[in-house]
Design a protein around this motif. Structure first.
Motif, PDB file in Angstrom:
ATOM      1  N   LEU A 160       2.845  14.908   2.918  1.00 36.65           N
ATOM      2  CA  LEU A 160       2.021  13.757   2.549  1.00 36.65           C
ATOM      3  C   LEU A 160       1.148  13.290   3.713  1.00 36.65           C
ATOM      4  O   LEU A 160       0.416  12.315   3.599  1.00 36.65           O
ATOM      5  CB  LEU A 160       2.908  12.594   2.083  1.00 36.65           C
ATOM      6  CG  LEU A 160       3.782  12.865   0.864  1.00 36.65           C
ATOM      7  CD1 LEU A 160       4.665  11.663   0.574  1.00 36.65           C
ATOM      8  CD2 LEU A 160       2.936  13.208  -0.348  1.00 36.65           C
TER       9      LEU A 160
ATOM     10  N   TYR B 199       7.484   4.154  -3.854  1.00 41.43           N
ATOM     11  CA  TYR B 199       6.979   5.280  -4.639  1.00 41.43           C
ATOM     12  C   TYR B 199       7.093   4.980  -6.125  1.00 41.43           C
ATOM     13  O   TYR B 199       8.071   4.364  -6.564  1.00 41.43           O
ATOM     14  CB  TYR B 199       7.824   6.540  -4.394  1.00 41.43           C
ATOM     15  CG  TYR B 199       7.658   7.177  -3.053  1.00 41.43           C
ATOM     16  CD1 TYR B 199       6.702   8.166  -2.842  1.00 41.43           C
ATOM     17  CD2 TYR B 199       8.493   6.830  -1.995  1.00 41.43           C
ATOM     18  CE1 TYR B 199       6.570   8.781  -1.615  1.00 41.43           C
ATOM     19  CE2 TYR B 199       8.370   7.452  -0.762  1.00 41.43           C
ATOM     20  CZ  TYR B 199       7.402   8.421  -0.577  1.00 41.43           C
ATOM     21  OH  TYR B 199       7.286   9.031   0.642  1.00 41.43           O
TER      22      TYR B 199
ATOM     23  N   SER C 181       0.642  12.816  -3.553  1.00 37.60           N
ATOM     24  CA  SER C 181      -0.252  11.668  -3.500  1.00 37.60           C
ATOM     25  C   SER C 181      -1.291  11.805  -4.599  1.00 37.60           C
ATOM     26  O   SER C 181      -1.688  12.900  -4.975  1.00 37.60           O
ATOM     27  CB  SER C 181      -0.925  11.573  -2.130  1.00 37.60           C
ATOM     28  OG  SER C 181      -1.688  12.718  -1.868  1.00 37.60           O
TER      29      SER C 181
ATOM     30  N   PHE D 155       1.576   7.124  -4.248  1.00 41.45           N
ATOM     31  CA  PHE D 155       2.495   8.245  -4.091  1.00 41.45           C
ATOM     32  C   PHE D 155       3.494   8.273  -5.231  1.00 41.45           C
ATOM     33  O   PHE D 155       3.992   7.231  -5.652  1.00 41.45           O
ATOM     34  CB  PHE D 155       3.219   8.152  -2.751  1.00 41.45           C
ATOM     35  CG  PHE D 155       2.270   8.198  -1.586  1.00 41.45           C
ATOM     36  CD1 PHE D 155       1.729   9.396  -1.169  1.00 41.45           C
ATOM     37  CD2 PHE D 155       1.908   7.040  -0.932  1.00 41.45           C
ATOM     38  CE1 PHE D 155       0.845   9.443  -0.114  1.00 41.45           C
ATOM     39  CE2 PHE D 155       1.026   7.070   0.128  1.00 41.45           C
ATOM     40  CZ  PHE D 155       0.490   8.273   0.536  1.00 41.45           C
TER      41      PHE D 155
END
Length: 86
Positions: A39, A49, A72, A77
């Motif tokens: 990420l 998340y 992402s 995310f």
């Protein structure tokens, strides 16, 4: 050899973290995690998340160590896979 290359990529995508908060109503999980090269994160951090499938939130509880994969996107995310770790 291509199989070995694929395995290395999958390994790099795995992130280790600790569950800090679960919010089933919003479909989010807060994780304190180590680096996440997949990420673009090189340091430890805590992130919220979204989860691809809310059923994932029932597999873990606050305090659990987990191994997970995330991606992402435009809205932030998202965890695509999660499992309890050791």
């Amino acid at each position: 050899m291509a199989v070995l290359g694929s395995g290395a990529v999958a390994q790099d995508a795995t992130i280790i973290g600790e569950v800090k908060k679960i919010d089933e109503s919003s479909g989010t999980i807060t994780l304190k995690q180590g680096p996440a090269p997949s990420l673009g994160f090189k340091e430890d951090m805590t992130l919220v998340y979204d989860v691809r499938d809310r059923a994932m939130l029932k597999q873990v509880k606050v305090g659990d160590t987990v191994k997970f994969e995330a991606e992402s996107g435009d809205s932030g995310f998202m965890i695509t896979k999660i499992q309890k770790g050791r």
